[in-house]
Design an enzyme around this catalytic site. Structure first.
Site, PDB file in Angstrom:
ATOM      1  N   SER A  18       0.858  -1.184   0.000  1.00  0.00           N
ATOM      2  CA  SER A  18       0.000   0.000   0.000  1.00  0.00           C
ATOM      3  C   SER A  18       0.893   1.234   0.000  1.00  0.00           C
ATOM      4  CB  SER A  18      -0.904  -0.012   1.234  1.00  0.00           C
ATOM      5  OG  SER A  18      -1.741  -1.156   1.212  1.00  0.00           O
ATOM      6  N   HIS A  33      -7.914   5.408  -5.033  1.00  0.00           N
ATOM      7  CA  HIS A  33      -8.194   4.815  -3.719  1.00  0.00           C
ATOM      8  C   HIS A  33      -7.452   3.513  -3.487  1.00  0.00           C
ATOM      9  CE1 HIS A  33     -10.627   1.807  -5.638  1.00  0.00           C
ATOM     10  NE2 HIS A  33     -11.308   1.479  -4.571  1.00  0.00           N
TER      11      HIS A  33
END
Lengths: 142, 481
Positions: free
Chosen positions: B385, B404
């Site tokens: 991430s 996102h």
């Protein structure tokens, strides 16, 4: 006896289904079976609960939408899934559904869990009569 | 469909490409990412461009893929006075979002306890189909959650006062009104607060890899000091409560559109004028769901702190388990933006997209006022991430919005055909990533190969200057629903 398949190329993060039934009742029952199999392994659900559902809608596709939405709602509110359904759709205006549901509670110790279905979308949504019976296409949000 | 280059990593589809388009569609992607986008992205972003009151362009972020109504990664702004609001531009999982917590722990300290830690988190945070929430709320308390969001949790002792300073909107969006929420939605969501869900929702223990810090000054401002530091990331939303509100209003909008003279190219884009009674009712109910999602993530945060405290035998404060930030993915918010030199109130829809306000913008917490709002890009459970910050350019280019996540390239069914859940989890464990999953088949659907390259997505955001990359993160343990 109805059939259902996953349309793999549509809505990649969700689950697009094509469902076929020999009759309208069969279409609704097959769709219920498809939803149950998407959520859990039905073989791991003890049939201990019986429910009835009645729905009314202005159009057959909206009745189908409401039927699938009801099954997802019951999964969340009561933590129940239904492995067998008997559906009777009355083809009059408005459209009416009367169903008897047989299933059980979701028990994390014994139930093999699959996807937690969120909702029924209207994307590419269709319910239509064919020469062989009825067919529906629906994308379920996962 | 004609897709024309319109700048570095910017592509435009002119309004002449589809009947009914009011504005162009703009896609942010490298050539490689554009090539990976499925047919649905182009169909859906141009459908969005047809909606009444849309301003400037329909946007799609580099993680974009086929959704329903809007594409995932879709952003569009509509004039508040003459435009519409659409549940299909927000999604059923209202305020599905991400939260990241820092810790003062290092990987060297966590690794020896990792198995115990992830087992305890899996047990403490309910996940998967039919999971029962952490709290049994009264009807009255749940209505307070709808209005107060994460603030209710903190007031009840499920969080720290400073948590609220590190959330989009301080964990509570204004305008919620329980009067517009059905009893059906309440009964569906009442017992689900504090649950993770399934699909792509997760709770993950992550570490800053040796080459993971891209900007030391910004990283320090986010509380990230050095490689090896451990963080906890969380991805979930408003659960059945939000799903039911979206279902209720989608059904209602489908019926009222003819009365408002609105036709849409996809029924999932059913909408109503924002200022109409239906539009305002949905906005009030949707905001209530958004606030319940903040509360959901806050309760899970409370459980995470309890587990860390127990496993490491120290107070969570001493472990430095503070919230870096909490962002929404699926919302519509009224924001003031400049359009052709004029400041206008816009209803900004972000679906599978993140707000990315730049330095000095309103609602950026004091701690981040000088650097811009933190942005959390959640990747797959195998790959990693990233943390970024919003930019001033994003305010001009994308209504202060960004991507996102990594974005899927493969359907769930295809991923399951390629690998079995058990095989994947075993393989990940051999690579040092422990996974606890409520559904093994669900885990297979979330394999890393089903997603785009997150570094490629982040690079586009950085190059287009709608977010600035700060830190990359790698997973070491994951709870999946």
């Amino acid at each position: 006896m109805g059939r259902w398949t996953v349309l793999e190329e549509i809505a990649v993060a969700d689950c697009a289904l094509e469902i076929e039934g020999d009759s309208l009742d069969d279409l609704f029952e097959t769709a219920a079976r498809a939803l149950c199999e998407l959520m859990v392994d039905p073989a791991t659900v003890a049939p201990t609960v019986e429910r009835t559902v009645s729905l009314v809608a202005g159009a057959v596709d909206l009745l189908f939408y409401d039927w699938l939405s009801e099954l997802i709602f019951l999964k969340d509110r009561d933590r129940e899934v239904f492995i067998r359904t008997q559906v009777r759709v009355t083809t009059a205006s408005p459209w009416r559904l009367a169903a008897r549901l047989e299933g059980g509670s979701i028990d994390p110790e014994h139930t093999a869990l699959r996807a937690d279905l969120k909702a029924v979308t209207l994307h590419r949504f269709a319910v239509e009569e064919t020469g062989m019976g009825w067919r529906a296409r629906v994308v379920i949000d996962i | 469909m004609k897709v024309i280059p319109a700048g570095d990593c910017i592509w435009e589809i002119p309004p002449t490409e589809k009947p009914g388009m009011r504005v162009p569609a703009r896609i942010y992607a490298s050539e490689a990412l554009l090539a990976q986008m499925d047919q649905g992205v182009f169909e859906q972003v141009t459908n969005v461009a047809c909606l009444p009151g849309i301003v400037r362009a329909a946007l799609c972020m580099p993680d974009g893929h086929w959704g329903y109504g809007f594409p995932i990664g879709g952003v569009a702004a509509f004039r508040a006075d003459t435009g519409v609001i659409s549940p299909g531009g927000i999604g059923f999982d209202i305020n599905c979002g991400m939260r990241v917590l820092r810790t003062g722990l290092t990987e060297a300290e966590v690794r020896p306890r990792l198995r115990e830690l992830i087992d305890a988190l899996f047990s403490a945070v309910p996940s998967g189909v039919g999971a029962k929430g952490i709290l049994r709320l009264s009807d009255t308390a749940f209505r307070r959650v709808m209005v107060e969001g994460a603030g209710w949790c903190v007031a009840e002792g499920y969080g720290w006062r400073e948590d609220l300073e590190h959330m989009e909107g301080r964990g509570c969006l204004p305008g919620a009104d329980p009067a517009h929420v059905s009893e059906r939605a309440v009964s569906r969501g009442l017992e689900q607060l504090g649950t993770l869900g399934s699909g792509n929702h997760y709770l993950e223990i992550q570490v800053v890899p040796p080459d993971g810090i891209h900007d030391e000054r910004l990283a320090r401002a986010l509380g990230i000091e050095a490689p090896g530091q451990v963080l906890v990331m969380l991805h979930c939303g408003s659960r059945g409560f939000g799903h039911q509100i979206a279902t209720d209003y989608l059904r209602r909008f489908d019926e009222v559109m003819p009365r408002h003279g609105i036709k849409v190219p996809d029924r999932e884009l059913a909408c109503a004028p924002f200022r109409s009674p239906e539009g305002q009712a949905y906005f009030a109910a949707m905001t209530a769901a958004a606030n319940s999602a903040f509360a959901n993530r806050q309760l899970i945060t409370h459980r995470i702190r309890e587990v860390f405290g127990k496993v490491f035998g120290r107070d969570p404060h001493a472990l430095g388990l503070s919230v870096i930030y909490d962002v929404c993915h699926n919302t519509a918010k009224v924001e003031r933006h400049r359009v052709d030199g004029e400041w206008l109130d816009l209803v900004v829809h972000r679906k599978g997209a993140t707000r990315a306000f730049g330095p000095g913008a309103p609602d950026v917490p004091e701690a981040y006022r000088d650097i811009g709002q933190p942005v959390i890009i959640g990747g797959s459970m195998e790959t990693g991430s990233a943390l970024l910050v919003g930019t001033a350019h994003a305010m001009e280019e994308t209504w202060g919005s960004t991507a996102h996540g990594a974005g899927r390239t493969m359907s769930r069914a295809q991923a399951k055909k390629r690998i079995r859940g058990e095989t994947l989890l075993k393989d990940m464990e051999s690579r040092g990533i422990l996974v606890r999953a409520a559904s093994k088949s669900g885990a297979a659907e979330e394999a890393g190969f089903a997603y785009k390259d997150i570094d490629a997505v982040v690079d586009v955001l950085h190059r287009v200057d709608i977010s600035r990359k700060v830190v990359s993160l790698k997973p070491i343990a994951n709870v999946k629903g």
